[in-house]
Design an enzyme around this catalytic site. Structure first.
Site, PDB file in Angstrom:
ATOM      1  N   HIS A 366      33.320  27.243  38.490  1.00 11.26           N
ATOM      2  CA  HIS A 366      34.288  26.202  38.191  1.00 11.26           C
ATOM      3  C   HIS A 366      34.782  25.568  39.482  1.00 11.26           C
ATOM      4  O   HIS A 366      35.209  26.259  40.401  1.00 11.26           O
ATOM      5  CB  HIS A 366      35.475  26.762  37.411  1.00 11.26           C
ATOM      6  CG  HIS A 366      36.481  25.724  37.046  1.00 11.26           C
ATOM      7  ND1 HIS A 366      37.773  25.720  37.516  1.00 11.26           N
ATOM      8  CD2 HIS A 366      36.369  24.612  36.273  1.00 11.26           C
ATOM      9  CE1 HIS A 366      38.421  24.665  37.039  1.00 11.26           C
ATOM     10  NE2 HIS A 366      37.589  23.977  36.281  1.00 11.26           N
ATOM     11  N   GLU A 368      37.425  22.817  40.290  1.00 12.92           N
ATOM     12  CA  GLU A 368      38.492  21.831  40.107  1.00 12.92           C
ATOM     13  C   GLU A 368      38.828  21.247  41.474  1.00 12.92           C
ATOM     14  O   GLU A 368      38.986  21.971  42.453  1.00 12.92           O
ATOM     15  CB  GLU A 368      39.727  22.463  39.488  1.00 12.92           C
ATOM     16  CG  GLU A 368      40.944  21.546  39.437  1.00 12.92           C
ATOM     17  CD  GLU A 368      40.700  20.251  38.680  1.00 12.92           C
ATOM     18  OE1 GLU A 368      40.926  19.172  39.273  1.00 12.92           O
ATOM     19  OE2 GLU A 368      40.274  20.316  37.510  1.00 12.92           O
ATOM     20  N   HIS A 436      34.152  17.306  33.874  1.00 13.77           N
ATOM     21  CA  HIS A 436      35.428  16.981  33.229  1.00 13.77           C
ATOM     22  C   HIS A 436      36.161  15.913  34.041  1.00 13.77           C
ATOM     23  O   HIS A 436      35.952  15.777  35.236  1.00 13.77           O
ATOM     24  CB  HIS A 436      36.291  18.227  33.079  1.00 13.77           C
ATOM     25  CG  HIS A 436      35.912  19.044  31.894  1.00 13.77           C
ATOM     26  ND1 HIS A 436      36.819  19.480  30.963  1.00 13.77           N
ATOM     27  CD2 HIS A 436      34.709  19.488  31.467  1.00 13.77           C
ATOM     28  CE1 HIS A 436      36.201  20.171  30.021  1.00 13.77           C
ATOM     29  NE2 HIS A 436      34.908  20.191  30.313  1.00 13.77           N
ATOM     30  N   GLU A 437      37.014  15.152  33.321  1.00 13.52           N
ATOM     31  CA  GLU A 437      37.659  13.965  33.894  1.00 13.52           C
ATOM     32  C   GLU A 437      36.599  13.057  34.532  1.00 13.52           C
ATOM     33  O   GLU A 437      36.654  12.752  35.716  1.00 13.52           O
ATOM     34  CB  GLU A 437      38.735  14.336  34.913  1.00 13.52           C
ATOM     35  CG  GLU A 437      39.938  15.030  34.317  1.00 13.52           C
ATOM     36  CD  GLU A 437      39.734  16.527  34.129  1.00 13.52           C
ATOM     37  OE1 GLU A 437      40.171  17.066  33.099  1.00 13.52           O
ATOM     38  OE2 GLU A 437      39.127  17.157  35.016  1.00 13.52           O
ATOM     39  N   GLU A 455      33.438  15.677  29.637  1.00 14.17           N
ATOM     40  CA  GLU A 455      34.630  15.574  28.805  1.00 14.17           C
ATOM     41  C   GLU A 455      34.818  14.101  28.452  1.00 14.17           C
ATOM     42  O   GLU A 455      34.046  13.549  27.696  1.00 14.17           O
ATOM     43  CB  GLU A 455      35.829  16.165  29.550  1.00 14.17           C
ATOM     44  CG  GLU A 455      37.001  16.502  28.653  1.00 14.17           C
ATOM     45  CD  GLU A 455      38.165  17.061  29.430  1.00 14.17           C
ATOM     46  OE1 GLU A 455      38.948  17.825  28.843  1.00 14.17           O
ATOM     47  OE2 GLU A 455      38.320  16.730  30.625  1.00 14.17           O
ATOM     48  N   GLU A 461      42.016  21.433  24.480  1.00 16.14           N
ATOM     49  CA  GLU A 461      43.233  21.881  25.151  1.00 16.14           C
ATOM     50  C   GLU A 461      44.483  21.184  24.629  1.00 16.14           C
ATOM     51  O   GLU A 461      45.595  21.703  24.763  1.00 16.14           O
ATOM     52  CB  GLU A 461      43.123  21.700  26.668  1.00 16.14           C
ATOM     53  CG  GLU A 461      43.060  20.264  27.136  1.00 16.14           C
ATOM     54  CD  GLU A 461      41.639  19.756  27.295  1.00 16.14           C
ATOM     55  OE1 GLU A 461      41.443  18.832  28.107  1.00 16.14           O
ATOM     56  OE2 GLU A 461      40.737  20.277  26.612  1.00 16.14           O
TER      57      GLU A 461
END
Length: 655
Positions: A366, A368, A436-437, A455, A461
């Site tokens: 992951h 981020e 994601h984003e 995403e 979520e």
């Protein structure tokens, strides 16, 4: 074929049903029109761009028209089906301005049986080298004001807003795709394909009169106001319009994929699909934290539990969020502190990956970024080299916050360039990416199939901590005909503990059976069983998640009305088995499932997971009945769906 340019250019689809007309008007501005049969479905729509270096909208004359075509079938390494037919006729219109520096512009139109695509091409020329696009004049003028499913652009972060339906002319600026229900036999989608080194497409209504509607392109700008920095020769993304007779045809269109370039990864044998669990939902439930501390989720001991569970239940991956330095403090504002190689002291990345591989499982890395794209780019090579060396195969990236010191938007040209760097670097190290984003997907997975999903939607979520109660019951019945038309969606289904824990009123607004249905209806080649693993223990319904594949040789929508209900069937790529998922909005429904798509000479064991008699998404979401029936292609099965309920069926071909 090159023909002299006089009058109007005309090109038809291979089946002759769609006809596109193009030319320049009396002001020298290019335009196009589209007809289906004798019916005009796109009225005269203007084209052109405005550059900082000068107008390229008007004062054009036609130099020439040329035509071409293609009919090929290509194979997807993964997807909703194995083979895709790419069949179109092409018309190219070369233009030159008659005043000033006499700049040239080329328009390329491709007409398929299921829609059209067109793009601007800026050829090399003496008076246009480096240039900046300040506006794109592209119009879609419709001779009707259709009901349109859209998501607003402004005030929405990361495309995470609800899709709503109203007349197109009443919309604010919206992101694409835009899905229009014109009438019972005409459905249309406006989107873009092959978003490369450009700004994402939005649409804004210009005007409407007498039941018509006109929308114009608006591109996402840089923080300094420019839209696109470019250099000749240069081609824009394709503006595309799907044209279908039914919602099932909408879902079956591969127009966007066909407008992308062929695969650039020579050896795709390392690509795979699968399911995963993760140290993730606990953070959203506030039972774990991303940051270090007494509730830190990404510990060696906790991750070993998830690895053991994944191995016992046939999952290929374990996602672990919060494993690396950078989560302490306000990481949404201090993303430049993230390290993508240095683990926290209580998380042994290398030992855990060795342990996972000994069990037939792999860690999903992951990453981020907190929006600090430059910090991420500086570490990409070293981080991805580390993951490759450890045998990690999938990376989930995240961009919570605007990019580049909170200045640039994810869907600006800056963001598009950044995402491409990540995808290309990941391909170098045989890594698949779940983004994601993101910028809204545009079919790039054909060219770089290591971009496996993303995403760009209001995901699971929101059923954990949003203050509005979670995603409404109709939400999942809209996504297959809006966001998922743009590409695979990492929605993260599979929540089995359906109750509000952060806010009492906020939880999945579904029954348990509808959570299972999402594994078939919501397409992703990597699907998550998103709940905390203890909530799956002793649950017969989890057997369906264990069994359902994520790679398909055929897919079709059997029944649907956008926002109300949808039933999807998919055939496993590695067997002769089929899977069917169905779901409804806040209304209970009785549907009849026609199995005529099955092989005519075979019987199938149907294992049916459906809402129990007392199931209700508000009062009692858990009741479920599991039936076993023998069915064949002649079977028509009545099935009841509770309010915001669903069903999931495994069809095992009997020998």
């Amino acid at each position: 074929m090159l023909v002299q340019a006089k009058g109007v250019g005309r090109i038809t689809s291979p089946n002759g049903m769609l006809t596109l007309l193009t030319g320049v008007n009396t002001s020298g501005q290019p335009y196009y029109e589209l007809q289906r049969g004798k019916r005009t479905i796109v009225s005269t729509s203007l084209l052109g761009v405005r550059l900082r270096e000068g107008d390229m909208e008007r004062n054009f004359r036609i130099l020439s028209f040329s035509t071409a075509g293609k009919d090929e079938t290509w194979t997807q390494p993964w997807g909703e089906e194995t083979h895709v037919r790419n069949h179109y006729n092409e018309l190219t219109m070369r233009l030159q301005q008659v005043r000033g520096k006499r700049r040239q512009l080329t328009l390329v139109f491709r007409v398929f049986d299921d829609g059209v695509g067109f793009r601007y091409v800026f050829p090399s020329q003496p008076f246009l080298h480096d240039f900046v696009i300040m506006d794109e004049s592209t119009q879609f003028a419709f001779p009707f004001d259709a009901k349109a499913w859209t998501m607003p652009t402004d005030g929405t972060n990361y495309y995470e807003a609800l899709w709503t339906a109203s007349p197109l002319s009443t919309k604010p600026k919206v992101s694409t795709p835009v899905t229009m229900e014109v009438d019972d036999s005409l459905f249309m989608v406006v989107h873009e394909a092959n978003l490369t080194d450009y700004a994402s497409l939005c649409l804004r209504p210009q005007h409407s009169e007498k039941g018509t509607s006109v929308v114009k392109a608006e591109l996402v700008p840089w923080s300094t106001g420019e839209l696109v920095f470019a250099q000749t020769p240069f081609a824009t993304p394709w503006r595309m319009l799907i044209v279908a007779k039914s919602v099932a045809q909408l879902a079956a269109s591969r127009l966007m994929l066909n407008l992308n370039e062929p695969c650039r990864i020579n050896d795709t044998s390392w690509l795979e699909t699968g399911k995963y669990v993760g140290v993730w939902w606990g953070m959203h439930m506030n039972t774990m934290t991303w940051a270090q501390g007494p509730k830190h989720g990404a510990t060696t001991a906790n991750t070993r539990r998830y690895i053991d569970f994944a191995a016992a239940h046939g999952m290929k991956g374990v996602l672990v969020e919060g494993w690396n330095y950078g989560w302490d403090g306000d990481w949404t504002k201090e993303g430049d502190k993230f390290s993508f190689t240095k683990a926290y002291p209580d998380y042994d990345l290398q030992a855990l990956q060795r342990y996972a591989r000994s069990k037939g499982v792999r860690i999903i890395a992951h990453n981020e970024t907190g929006g600090a794209a430059a910090n991420y780019e500086q570490q990409l090579d070293s981080a991805f080299a580390l993951y490759h060396r450890l045998g990690i195969k999938v990376v989930k990236t995240g961009y919570v916050n605007a990019l580049m010191d909170n200045r640039e938007l994810q869907h600006s040209q800056y963001g598009v360039r950044h995402y491409r760097k990540v995808i290309e670097m990941a391909a170098k190290y045989h890594l698949m990416v779940v983004n994601h984003e993101p910028a809204m997907p545009t079919g790039l997975q054909r060219t770089y199939p290591n971009l496996v999903s993303g995403e760009g939607a209001r995901g699971q979520e929101y059923n954990a901590w949003s203050t509005d109660g979670g995603n409404p019951p109709y939400h999942l019945c809209v996504l297959p005909f809006t966001r998922i038309l743009a590409g695979p969606l990492d929605f993260t289904p599979g929540i089995f503990r359906i109750e509000g824990r952060v806010h009492v009123q906020t939880r999945p607004q579904t029954t348990l059976a509808k959570q299972l249905a999402a594994y078939v209806v919501i397409y992703a080649p990597w699907q998550m069983a998103a709940d905390e693993i203890e909530n799956y223990e002793g649950q017969p319904a989890f057997t369906f998640i264990e069994q359902v594949p994520t790679n398909w040789q055929a897919s079709r929508v059997l029944l649907a009305e956008i926002g109300k209900y949808v039933v999807t069937a998919r055939k496993d790529r590695d067997s002769e088995d089929w899977y069917v998922g169905g779901m409804t909005d806040a209304d209970a429904r009785d549907l009849k499932i026609d199995f005529s798509f099955l092989d005519k000479d075979a019987n199938y064991l149907a294992i049916i997971y459906r809402d129990g008699p007392e199931a209700d998404y508000v009062t009692n979401p858990y009741p479920m009945v599991i039936d076993r029936l023998t069915i064949n292609a002649n079977t028509v099965l009545p099935i009841h769906l509770a309010r915001s309920g669903g069903f999931a069926i495994q069809l095992k071909k009997m020998r």
